[in-house]
Design a protein around this motif. Structure first.
Motif, PDB file in Angstrom:
ATOM      1  N   LYS A  28       0.836  -1.210   0.000  1.00  0.00           N
ATOM      2  CA  LYS A  28       0.000   0.000   0.000  1.00  0.00           C
ATOM      3  C   LYS A  28       0.866   1.253   0.000  1.00  0.00           C
ATOM      4  O   LYS A  28       0.457   2.303  -0.480  1.00  0.00           O
ATOM      5  N   GLU A  29       2.081   1.150   0.525  1.00  0.00           N
ATOM      6  CA  GLU A  29       2.986   2.311   0.568  1.00  0.00           C
ATOM      7  C   GLU A  29       3.383   2.781  -0.829  1.00  0.00           C
ATOM      8  O   GLU A  29       3.879   3.880  -1.000  1.00  0.00           O
ATOM      9  N   MET A  30       3.188   1.900  -1.837  1.00  0.00           N
ATOM     10  CA  MET A  30       3.544   2.268  -3.211  1.00  0.00           C
ATOM     11  C   MET A  30       2.384   2.909  -3.968  1.00  0.00           C
ATOM     12  O   MET A  30       2.532   3.305  -5.128  1.00  0.00           O
ATOM     13  N   LEU A  31       1.213   3.022  -3.346  1.00  0.00           N
ATOM     14  CA  LEU A  31       0.096   3.679  -4.038  1.00  0.00           C
ATOM     15  C   LEU A  31       0.494   5.112  -4.367  1.00  0.00           C
ATOM     16  O   LEU A  31       1.028   5.826  -3.508  1.00  0.00           O
ATOM     17  N   PRO A  32       0.261   5.565  -5.608  1.00  0.00           N
ATOM     18  CA  PRO A  32       0.698   6.912  -5.952  1.00  0.00           C
ATOM     19  C   PRO A  32      -0.179   7.984  -5.331  1.00  0.00           C
ATOM     20  O   PRO A  32      -1.403   7.871  -5.320  1.00  0.00           O
ATOM     21  N   VAL A  33       0.444   9.005  -4.799  1.00  0.00           N
ATOM     22  CA  VAL A  33      -0.259  10.205  -4.364  1.00  0.00           C
ATOM     23  C   VAL A  33       0.187  11.268  -5.368  1.00  0.00           C
ATOM     24  O   VAL A  33       1.329  11.715  -5.329  1.00  0.00           O
ATOM     25  N   VAL A  34      -0.688  11.584  -6.310  1.00  0.00           N
ATOM     26  CA  VAL A  34      -0.391  12.312  -7.554  1.00  0.00           C
ATOM     27  C   VAL A  34       0.596  11.453  -8.362  1.00  0.00           C
ATOM     28  O   VAL A  34       0.172  10.456  -8.938  1.00  0.00           O
ATOM     29  N   ASP A  35       1.882  11.752  -8.344  1.00  0.00           N
ATOM     30  CA  ASP A  35       2.789  10.947  -9.170  1.00  0.00           C
ATOM     31  C   ASP A  35       3.965  10.383  -8.383  1.00  0.00           C
ATOM     32  O   ASP A  35       4.963   9.976  -8.971  1.00  0.00           O
ATOM     33  N   LYS A  36       3.846  10.366  -7.060  1.00  0.00           N
ATOM     34  CA  LYS A  36       4.901   9.790  -6.230  1.00  0.00           C
ATOM     35  C   LYS A  36       4.267   8.762  -5.315  1.00  0.00           C
ATOM     36  O   LYS A  36       3.174   9.010  -4.795  1.00  0.00           O
ATOM     37  N   PRO A  37       4.950   7.640  -5.056  1.00  0.00           N
ATOM     38  CA  PRO A  37       4.380   6.717  -4.086  1.00  0.00           C
ATOM     39  C   PRO A  37       4.309   7.374  -2.703  1.00  0.00           C
ATOM     40  O   PRO A  37       5.188   8.165  -2.357  1.00  0.00           O
ATOM     41  N   ALA A  38       3.260   7.046  -1.957  1.00  0.00           N
ATOM     42  CA  ALA A  38       3.043   7.660  -0.643  1.00  0.00           C
ATOM     43  C   ALA A  38       4.317   7.599   0.210  1.00  0.00           C
ATOM     44  O   ALA A  38       4.672   8.571   0.884  1.00  0.00           O
ATOM     45  N   ILE A  39       5.012   6.494   0.155  1.00  0.00           N
ATOM     46  CA  ILE A  39       6.186   6.304   1.019  1.00  0.00           C
ATOM     47  C   ILE A  39       7.305   7.299   0.690  1.00  0.00           C
ATOM     48  O   ILE A  39       8.081   7.677   1.568  1.00  0.00           O
ATOM     49  N   GLN A  40       7.376   7.753  -0.548  1.00  0.00           N
ATOM     50  CA  GLN A  40       8.460   8.693  -0.901  1.00  0.00           C
ATOM     51  C   GLN A  40       8.291  10.042  -0.200  1.00  0.00           C
ATOM     52  O   GLN A  40       9.270  10.670   0.201  1.00  0.00           O
ATOM     53  N   TYR A  41       7.039  10.476  -0.017  1.00  0.00           N
ATOM     54  CA  TYR A  41       6.810  11.720   0.722  1.00  0.00           C
ATOM     55  C   TYR A  41       7.402  11.600   2.130  1.00  0.00           C
ATOM     56  O   TYR A  41       7.971  12.544   2.667  1.00  0.00           O
ATOM     57  N   VAL A  42       7.210  10.418   2.712  1.00  0.00           N
ATOM     58  CA  VAL A  42       7.623  10.216   4.104  1.00  0.00           C
ATOM     59  C   VAL A  42       9.153  10.173   4.197  1.00  0.00           C
ATOM     60  O   VAL A  42       9.750  10.775   5.097  1.00  0.00           O
ATOM     61  N   VAL A  43       9.790   9.490   3.254  1.00  0.00           N
ATOM     62  CA  VAL A  43      11.261   9.435   3.252  1.00  0.00           C
ATOM     63  C   VAL A  43      11.819  10.844   2.991  1.00  0.00           C
ATOM     64  O   VAL A  43      12.772  11.278   3.642  1.00  0.00           O
ATOM     65  N   GLU A  44      11.193  11.585   2.092  1.00  0.00           N
ATOM     66  CA  GLU A  44      11.656  12.954   1.816  1.00  0.00           C
ATOM     67  C   GLU A  44      11.536  13.820   3.068  1.00  0.00           C
ATOM     68  O   GLU A  44      12.403  14.640   3.350  1.00  0.00           O
ATOM     69  N   GLU A  45      10.471  13.621   3.828  1.00  0.00           N
ATOM     70  CA  GLU A  45      10.286  14.398   5.057  1.00  0.00           C
ATOM     71  C   GLU A  45      11.401  14.089   6.058  1.00  0.00           C
ATOM     72  O   GLU A  45      11.950  14.998   6.693  1.00  0.00           O
ATOM     73  N   ALA A  46      11.726  12.803   6.196  1.00  0.00           N
ATOM     74  CA  ALA A  46      12.793  12.399   7.120  1.00  0.00           C
ATOM     75  C   ALA A  46      14.113  13.050   6.701  1.00  0.00           C
ATOM     76  O   ALA A  46      14.822  13.647   7.522  1.00  0.00           O
ATOM     77  N   VAL A  47      14.420  12.974   5.416  1.00  0.00           N
ATOM     78  CA  VAL A  47      15.686  13.515   4.910  1.00  0.00           C
ATOM     79  C   VAL A  47      15.728  15.037   5.109  1.00  0.00           C
ATOM     80  O   VAL A  47      16.749  15.595   5.523  1.00  0.00           O
ATOM     81  N   ALA A  48      14.590  15.696   4.872  1.00  0.00           N
ATOM     82  CA  ALA A  48      14.539  17.157   5.043  1.00  0.00           C
ATOM     83  C   ALA A  48      14.816  17.552   6.492  1.00  0.00           C
ATOM     84  O   ALA A  48      15.301  18.651   6.761  1.00  0.00           O
ATOM     85  N   ALA A  49      14.539  16.646   7.438  1.00  0.00           N
ATOM     86  CA  ALA A  49      14.793  16.941   8.850  1.00  0.00           C
ATOM     87  C   ALA A  49      16.182  16.450   9.274  1.00  0.00           C
ATOM     88  O   ALA A  49      16.499  16.414  10.461  1.00  0.00           O
ATOM     89  N   GLY A  50      16.986  16.033   8.300  1.00  0.00           N
ATOM     90  CA  GLY A  50      18.362  15.624   8.603  1.00  0.00           C
ATOM     91  C   GLY A  50      18.523  14.141   8.912  1.00  0.00           C
ATOM     92  O   GLY A  50      19.587  13.694   9.340  1.00  0.00           O
ATOM     93  N   LEU A  51      17.464  13.366   8.713  1.00  0.00           N
ATOM     94  CA  LEU A  51      17.539  11.935   9.013  1.00  0.00           C
ATOM     95  C   LEU A  51      17.740  11.174   7.705  1.00  0.00           C
ATOM     96  O   LEU A  51      16.775  10.872   7.014  1.00  0.00           O
ATOM     97  N   ASP A  52      18.981  10.914   7.351  1.00  0.00           N
ATOM     98  CA  ASP A  52      19.157  10.230   6.067  1.00  0.00           C
ATOM     99  C   ASP A  52      19.556   8.774   6.221  1.00  0.00           C
ATOM    100  O   ASP A  52      19.932   8.124   5.254  1.00  0.00           O
ATOM    101  N   ASP A  53      19.462   8.256   7.430  1.00  0.00           N
ATOM    102  CA  ASP A  53      19.639   6.826   7.655  1.00  0.00           C
ATOM    103  C   ASP A  53      18.235   6.280   7.942  1.00  0.00           C
ATOM    104  O   ASP A  53      17.657   6.541   8.995  1.00  0.00           O
TER     105      ASP A  53
END
Ligand code: G1P
Length: 296
Positions: A28-53
């Motif tokens: 379900k994490e791969m369902l697209p939200v517009v043109d990105k899988p839902a999970i990518q938004y979450v990983v991008e949020e983590a990285v934006a907060a300095g969490l890249d592991d």
């Protein structure tokens, strides 16, 4: 001593039954939200907060997740041969986003059990947990604020949202006391998905946590709770009562959050995000108005 927080744990082992049959062979994490899988938004949020592991807790059927954050040589070569640099950048972006790690949950024994699977990877540092059903608008600050408060107080920090009491039974609900800081409350009690009409407040936990590593020992000693599952909320309730673990604080989020956890909210999330986009919004907005005008 304050640690630099670098690790994010993302539980992604759920079966996604609310979206069957779409999720029969696809996470379900791969369902697209517009043109990105839902999970990518979450990983991008983590990285934006300095969490890249990033450690993802996965299960069977989740290979697509690993593939999404990995290189795909043939696709890159094809796009390169065509000179399609725009799409090539999009493809490479998700491969280069974070340092990804995966561990399988094994038995589906609940969110607390999934988080416990991160113990070896996380070690003795504070870390963040991000749940994939919640998308936080990138223009609003939440995780960075939570990390600041975690470091300042050496406590456990959860994200809270004031919800309509009619939906409180769908969340972990906190009993809170004010602190000296406007958007921070001290949590004195937590209950996982209280029966309708019994919630002690309308402060709901949304899927962001910044936790001290002591949570692992607490989880190991947490009995199954709501739904027969090991609940993260129950472990946090134990920590709220124990000042030695730093207690539990809530950062009250007043920004934009999109829920992709069920079908209706998922559709709303797509529309809300798409109307704001420069490439889609200008055409979508007038169409949507005309469409809505034609509805009863
Ligand atoms: C989980 C947590 C719950 C929290 C919610 C936020 O529940 O157990 O405390 O309020 O996430 O989305 P789930 O929605 O995974 O059942």
């Amino acid at each position: 001593m304050a640690f630099q927080i670098t690790k994010a744990v993302i539980p992604a082992a759920g079966l996604g039954t609310r979206f069957l049959p779409a999720t029969k062979a696809m996470p379900k994490e791969m369902l697209p939200v517009v043109d990105k899988p839902a999970i990518q938004y979450v990983v991008e949020e983590a990285v934006a907060a300095g969490l890249d592991d990033v450690l993802m807790i996965t299960g069977r059927n989740k290979n697509a997740l690993e593939n999404h954050f990995d290189r795909i040589g043939e696709l890159e070569a094809t796009l390169e041969a065509k000179g399609d640099t725009e799409r090539l950048q999009k493809v490479n972006f998700s491969s280069d986003l974070a340092e990804m790690h995966y561990v399988r949950q094994g038995d589906p024994l609940g969110l607390g059990h999934a988080v416990l699977r991160a113990k070896m990877h996380v070690g003795r540092e504070p870390f963040a947990v991000l749940l994939g059903d919640d998308i936080i608008d990138e223009r609003d600050v939440l995780l960075t604020r939570m990390i600041e408060e975690q470091s300042k107080r050496n406590a456990n920090v959860v994200a809270l949202l004031e919800v309509d009491p009619a939906v409180a039974h769908m969340y972990g609900i906190a009993t809170v006391e004010a602190t000296e800081t406007d958007d921070v409350v001290r949590i004195t009690g937590l209950v996982e998905k209280p029966a309708s009409g019994t919630a002690p407040s309308n402060y709901a936990i949304i899927g962001r946590y910044v936790l001290r590593p002591e949570v692992f020992e607490v989880l190991e000693n947490t009995e199954p709770g709501k739904g027969g599952e090991i609940q993260l909320t129950d472990a946090l309730q134990t920590m709220a009562e124990d000042s030695a673990s730093g207690g539990v604080f809530g950062v009250v989020f007043r920004g934009r959050r999109y829920d992709t956890g069920d079908r209706l909210d998922y559709i709303k999330a797509i529309v809300q995000l798409a109307v704001e986009r420069d490439d889609l919004g200008p055409e979508l907005r007038p169409w949507l108005k005309a469409f809505a005008g034609g509805l009863d």
